[in-house]
Design a protein around this motif. Sequence first.
Motif, PDB file in Angstrom:
ATOM      1  N   GLN A   1      -7.278  -9.818  -8.828  1.00 29.13           N
ATOM      2  CA  GLN A   1      -7.132  -8.550  -8.108  1.00 29.13           C
ATOM      3  C   GLN A   1      -6.441  -7.481  -8.937  1.00 29.13           C
ATOM      4  OE1 GLN A   1      -6.665 -10.694  -3.828  1.00 29.13           O
ATOM      5  NE2 GLN A   1      -5.421  -8.915  -4.171  1.00 29.13           N
TER       6      GLN A   1
ATOM      7  N   CYS B   1     -11.176  -8.868   5.258  1.00 33.14           N
ATOM      8  CA  CYS B   1     -11.522  -8.934   3.839  1.00 33.14           C
ATOM      9  C   CYS B   1     -10.446  -9.785   3.167  1.00 33.14           C
ATOM     10  CB  CYS B   1     -11.604  -7.534   3.214  1.00 33.14           C
ATOM     11  SG  CYS B   1     -10.020  -6.691   2.994  1.00 33.14           S
TER      12      CYS B   1
ATOM     13  N   VAL C   1       0.833  -1.201   0.000  1.00 34.46           N
ATOM     14  CA  VAL C   1       0.000   0.000   0.000  1.00 34.46           C
ATOM     15  C   VAL C   1       0.874   1.259   0.000  1.00 34.46           C
ATOM     16  CG1 VAL C   1      -1.662   1.330   1.365  1.00 34.46           C
ATOM     17  CG2 VAL C   1      -2.004  -1.124   1.024  1.00 34.46           C
TER      18      VAL C   1
ATOM     19  N   THR D   1      -8.885  -8.584   0.214  1.00 35.27           N
ATOM     20  CA  THR D   1      -8.411  -7.716  -0.874  1.00 35.27           C
ATOM     21  C   THR D   1      -6.901  -7.489  -0.849  1.00 35.27           C
ATOM     22  OG1 THR D   1      -8.882  -5.696   0.374  1.00 35.27           O
ATOM     23  CG2 THR D   1     -10.637  -6.546  -1.062  1.00 35.27           C
ATOM     24  N   CYS D   2      -6.204  -8.225   0.002  1.00 38.59           N
ATOM     25  CA  CYS D   2      -4.732  -8.176   0.006  1.00 38.59           C
ATOM     26  C   CYS D   2      -4.172  -9.576  -0.238  1.00 38.59           C
ATOM     27  CB  CYS D   2      -4.199  -7.584   1.306  1.00 38.59           C
ATOM     28  SG  CYS D   2      -4.465  -8.616   2.772  1.00 38.59           S
TER      29      CYS D   2
ATOM     30  N   GLU E   1      -5.523  -3.927  -2.481  1.00 36.43           N
ATOM     31  CA  GLU E   1      -6.457  -2.865  -2.089  1.00 36.43           C
ATOM     32  C   GLU E   1      -6.508  -2.658  -0.579  1.00 36.43           C
ATOM     33  OE1 GLU E   1      -7.795  -0.879  -4.345  1.00 36.43           O
ATOM     34  OE2 GLU E   1      -6.800  -2.080  -5.874  1.00 36.43           O
TER      35      GLU E   1
ATOM     36  N   CYS F   1      -1.696  -8.969   4.770  1.00 39.41           N
ATOM     37  CA  CYS F   1      -1.746  -8.223   6.031  1.00 39.41           C
ATOM     38  C   CYS F   1      -1.286  -9.076   7.207  1.00 39.41           C
ATOM     39  CB  CYS F   1      -3.139  -7.663   6.288  1.00 39.41           C
ATOM     40  SG  CYS F   1      -4.435  -8.908   6.556  1.00 39.41           S
TER      41      CYS F   1
ATOM     42  N   ASP G   1      -8.830  -3.189   1.725  1.00 43.02           N
ATOM     43  CA  ASP G   1     -10.039  -2.451   2.108  1.00 43.02           C
ATOM     44  C   ASP G   1     -10.246  -2.366   3.613  1.00 43.02           C
ATOM     45  OD1 ASP G   1     -10.620  -1.960  -0.549  1.00 43.02           O
ATOM     46  OD2 ASP G   1     -12.111  -3.564  -0.707  1.00 43.02           O
ATOM     47  N   CYS G   2      -9.855  -3.396   4.365  1.00 41.29           N
ATOM     48  CA  CYS G   2     -10.087  -3.389   5.809  1.00 41.29           C
ATOM     49  C   CYS G   2      -8.911  -2.790   6.591  1.00 41.29           C
ATOM     50  CB  CYS G   2     -10.406  -4.793   6.321  1.00 41.29           C
ATOM     51  SG  CYS G   2      -8.987  -5.904   6.362  1.00 41.29           S
ATOM     52  N   GLY G   3      -7.874  -2.366   5.879  1.00 42.11           N
ATOM     53  CA  GLY G   3      -6.739  -1.737   6.543  1.00 42.11           C
ATOM     54  C   GLY G   3      -5.835  -2.696   7.301  1.00 42.11           C
TER      55      GLY G   3
END
Length: 106
Positions: A105, A46, A29, A48-49, A37, A86, A39-41
């Motif tokens: 992705q 999620c 990121v 998206t990583c 992405e 993450c 999305d959940c930080g």
Amino acid sequence: MPKITFIDPDGHRHDLEAEEGQSVMKVAVAHGVPGIEADCGGACACATCHVYVDPDWAAAAGSPQGDEAAMLEFAVEPQPTSRLSCQIKMGPALDGLLVRIPLSQH
């Protein structure tokens, strides 16, 4: 500083340095790696990583456990070396880590 390489589905390499203890997702990121992405930080809420850890690095990166394993059930096209970036923390044992970004992705 440990190094990590992200490879896009089209073969483009992103060779980056990480701070020890930093997650693979945060490295991506911070450097704008496409396809991560997050999305959940980084809360493992999620997929998206999602990345594919190179088989040569799978043992060092470890396998998904608990919430991560459950979340990977929602990932598109999971593979045996799928991980949520993450949940992978960089350190000396992962210096040179190679991960691939899934086509879904990109």
